[in-house]
Design a protein around this motif. Structure first.
Motif, mmCIF file in Angstrom:
data_model
loop_
_atom_site.group_PDB
_atom_site.id
_atom_site.type_symbol
_atom_site.label_atom_id
_atom_site.label_comp_id
_atom_site.label_asym_id
_atom_site.label_seq_id
_atom_site.Cartn_x
_atom_site.Cartn_y
_atom_site.Cartn_z
ATOM 1 N N LEU A 264 35.915 16.899 22.081
ATOM 2 C CA LEU A 264 36.848 17.551 23.187
ATOM 3 C C LEU A 264 36.380 18.201 24.371
ATOM 4 O O LEU A 264 36.396 17.740 25.409
ATOM 5 C CB LEU A 264 38.117 18.082 22.711
ATOM 6 N N VAL A 265 35.443 18.943 23.904
ATOM 7 C CA VAL A 265 34.670 19.894 25.005
ATOM 8 C C VAL A 265 33.834 19.050 25.764
ATOM 9 O O VAL A 265 33.659 18.936 27.020
ATOM 10 C CB VAL A 265 33.950 21.060 24.262
ATOM 11 N N LEU A 266 32.926 18.101 25.101
ATOM 12 C CA LEU A 266 32.212 17.044 25.739
ATOM 13 C C LEU A 266 32.904 16.107 26.736
ATOM 14 O O LEU A 266 32.650 15.704 27.742
ATOM 15 C CB LEU A 266 31.149 16.344 24.767
ATOM 16 N N ALA A 267 33.975 15.613 26.088
ATOM 17 C CA ALA A 267 34.568 14.746 26.791
ATOM 18 C C ALA A 267 35.295 15.170 28.287
ATOM 19 O O ALA A 267 35.085 14.875 29.219
ATOM 20 C CB ALA A 267 35.821 14.337 26.034
ATOM 21 N N ILE B 163 34.846 16.286 34.121
ATOM 22 C CA ILE B 163 34.911 17.058 35.226
ATOM 23 C C ILE B 163 33.305 16.680 36.065
ATOM 24 O O ILE B 163 33.685 16.467 37.325
ATOM 25 C CB ILE B 163 34.608 18.608 34.910
ATOM 26 N N LEU B 164 32.562 16.478 35.406
ATOM 27 C CA LEU B 164 31.096 15.972 36.089
ATOM 28 C C LEU B 164 31.402 14.696 36.922
ATOM 29 O O LEU B 164 30.841 14.759 37.954
ATOM 30 C CB LEU B 164 30.324 15.701 34.982
ATOM 31 N N LEU B 165 32.182 13.678 36.193
ATOM 32 C CA LEU B 165 32.435 12.385 36.969
ATOM 33 C C LEU B 165 33.241 12.928 38.334
ATOM 34 O O LEU B 165 32.971 12.054 39.293
ATOM 35 C CB LEU B 165 33.329 11.584 36.135
ATOM 36 N N ASN B 166 34.207 13.557 38.152
ATOM 37 C CA ASN B 166 34.843 13.822 39.480
ATOM 38 C C ASN B 166 34.338 14.613 40.524
ATOM 39 O O ASN B 166 34.149 14.318 41.739
ATOM 40 C CB ASN B 166 36.008 14.895 39.025
ATOM 41 N N LYS B 167 33.109 15.752 40.072
ATOM 42 C CA LYS B 167 32.439 16.298 41.284
ATOM 43 C C LYS B 167 31.430 15.119 41.831
ATOM 44 O O LYS B 167 31.406 15.172 42.820
ATOM 45 C CB LYS B 167 31.590 17.305 40.360
ATOM 46 N N GLU B 168 31.061 14.229 41.026
ATOM 47 C CA GLU B 168 29.993 13.191 41.742
ATOM 48 C C GLU B 168 30.843 12.322 42.486
ATOM 49 O O GLU B 168 30.299 11.654 43.584
ATOM 50 C CB GLU B 168 29.564 12.649 40.315
#
Lengths: 177, 173
Positions: A99-102, A107-112
């Motif tokens: 879950l943490v990784l997902a 979040i990383l995808l949204n920032k990019e």
């Protein structure tokens, strides 16, 4: 006295006790009826044995190949259907980590995604076009088979001339002029 | 000790036992493809069997039993079981040998399998095990879980009916 037909059939199969065998053999030798029945049994057996049957070797090979193929299928199926025992704390930790990784990944995808407009370097090119008026300039631009952003730079030493006398016109009358 | 999970051991068993299993399966069903399917299923079941059997004879009996059960299920599905006793009662009385009868007998010889198929299942399986499996009454009794006396009666009845079918030429190819 004739042995009954069941006993005769059993005798034919060699399935009567040894003690009785000698007396039956002796009787058959003397009794045409019983020897006839025995002959009939022999005839039935002969016909059964002479009935054609499929080639055994071919069937043996075919069935063996099918068995091998089925076994392979089953082994693959068993691999995916096997049971794996995981202790509850390990399973909980694995789910938590997943879950943490997902969430981190999302979040990383949204920032990019915020900076996803590609920066295209602007190339400026100065082209001198010798035209007399705006119509000629538009004609020149239409003749270019491309879509570009055009900045029209007027001559630095520009002189505006009055064309005709100023008049007051209604908007309706001005339309089209 | 035979191990079902050992491929080499399994192949040895297969090579030794297949001929008799197949012959029995073929004579019970009268169809090569079905007999092959039954053999395949029986050997696969043996391969998956958790507890290996003590001797090759035990394996043979076990496989024959499986084939017999599979064949019976197949028989039920096809609805082929007929009452040969009833048919026999409708047969005409035996007539003297004529040219026509001799021709019919020849035809029957070529179609013994079809005549065999007319036997009731219980009698057919017993006779097939005796004639094509080469099994003794004791072995048949063990496989079918019946008494040796019962085997003797069944073999006799099967021969009696089969003999009558062959004699009377009632068989229709």
């Amino acid at each position: 006295m004739c042995p009954d037909d069941r006993r005769l059939s059993a005798y034919f199969d060699g399935e009567i006790p040894e003690a009785l065998q000698q007396s039956v053999v002796q009787h058959i030798e003397e009794c045409s009826l019983c020897s006839g029945k025995l002959k009939h049994l022999t005839e039935i057996r002969r016909e059964l044995k002479e009935a054609p049957e499929p080639n055994l070797e071919d069937s043996m090979d075919r069935v063996w190949r099918k068995i091998q193929s089925k076994k392979a299928e089953k082994e693959v199926s068993n691999f995916w259907n096997r049971k794996i025992y995981i202790p509850v704390p390990v399973a909980s930790a694995a789910i938590f980590l997943f879950l943490v990784l997902a969430i981190s990944f999302i979040i990383l995808l949204n920032k990019e995604g915020e900076n996803d407009v590609a920066e295209v370097p602007i190339q400026e090119e100065v082209i001198n076009v010798n035209v007399k008026n705006l119509e000629e300039l538009l004609e020149y631009l239409n003749s270019q088979d491309t879509v570009v952003e055009v900045t029209i730079r007027l001559p630095e030493e520009h002189i505006f001339h009055l064309a005709g006398e100023p008049r007051l016109l209604r908007a309706v009358d001005y339309k089209g002029k | 000790m035979q191990k079902a999970d050992d491929l080499q051991s399994f192949k040895n068993i297969y090579e030794k036992v297949f001929p008799v299993i197949f012959r029995i399966a073929y004579r019970i069903t009268g169809d090569m493809d079905i007999a092959e399917d039954l053999c395949q299923e029986a050997f696969l079941r043996y391969y998956d069997k958790a507890t290996p059997l003590a001797s090759i004879d035990e394996v043979k009996y076990w496989l024959i039993r499986v084939v017999k059960n599979l064949a019976y299920n197949h028989e039920k599905r096809k609805g082929r079981e007929k009452s040969a006793y009833e048919k026999l009662s409708r047969l005409p009385q035996r007539s003297p040998e004529s040219g026509e009868n001799l021709f019919i007998k020849k035809e029957i010889r070529e179609n013994v399998q079809k005549a065999l198929n007319r036997l009731p299942y219980k009698l057919r399986i017993t006779l097939v095990m005796r004639e094509y499996g080469g099994l003794s009454y004791k072995e048949i009794a063990k496989i079918l879980k019946i008494s040796e006396g019962n085997v003797k009666v069944r073999v006799f009845r099967a021969r009696e009916i089969l003999g009558n079918i062959m004699k009377e030429g009632d068989y229709v190819p």
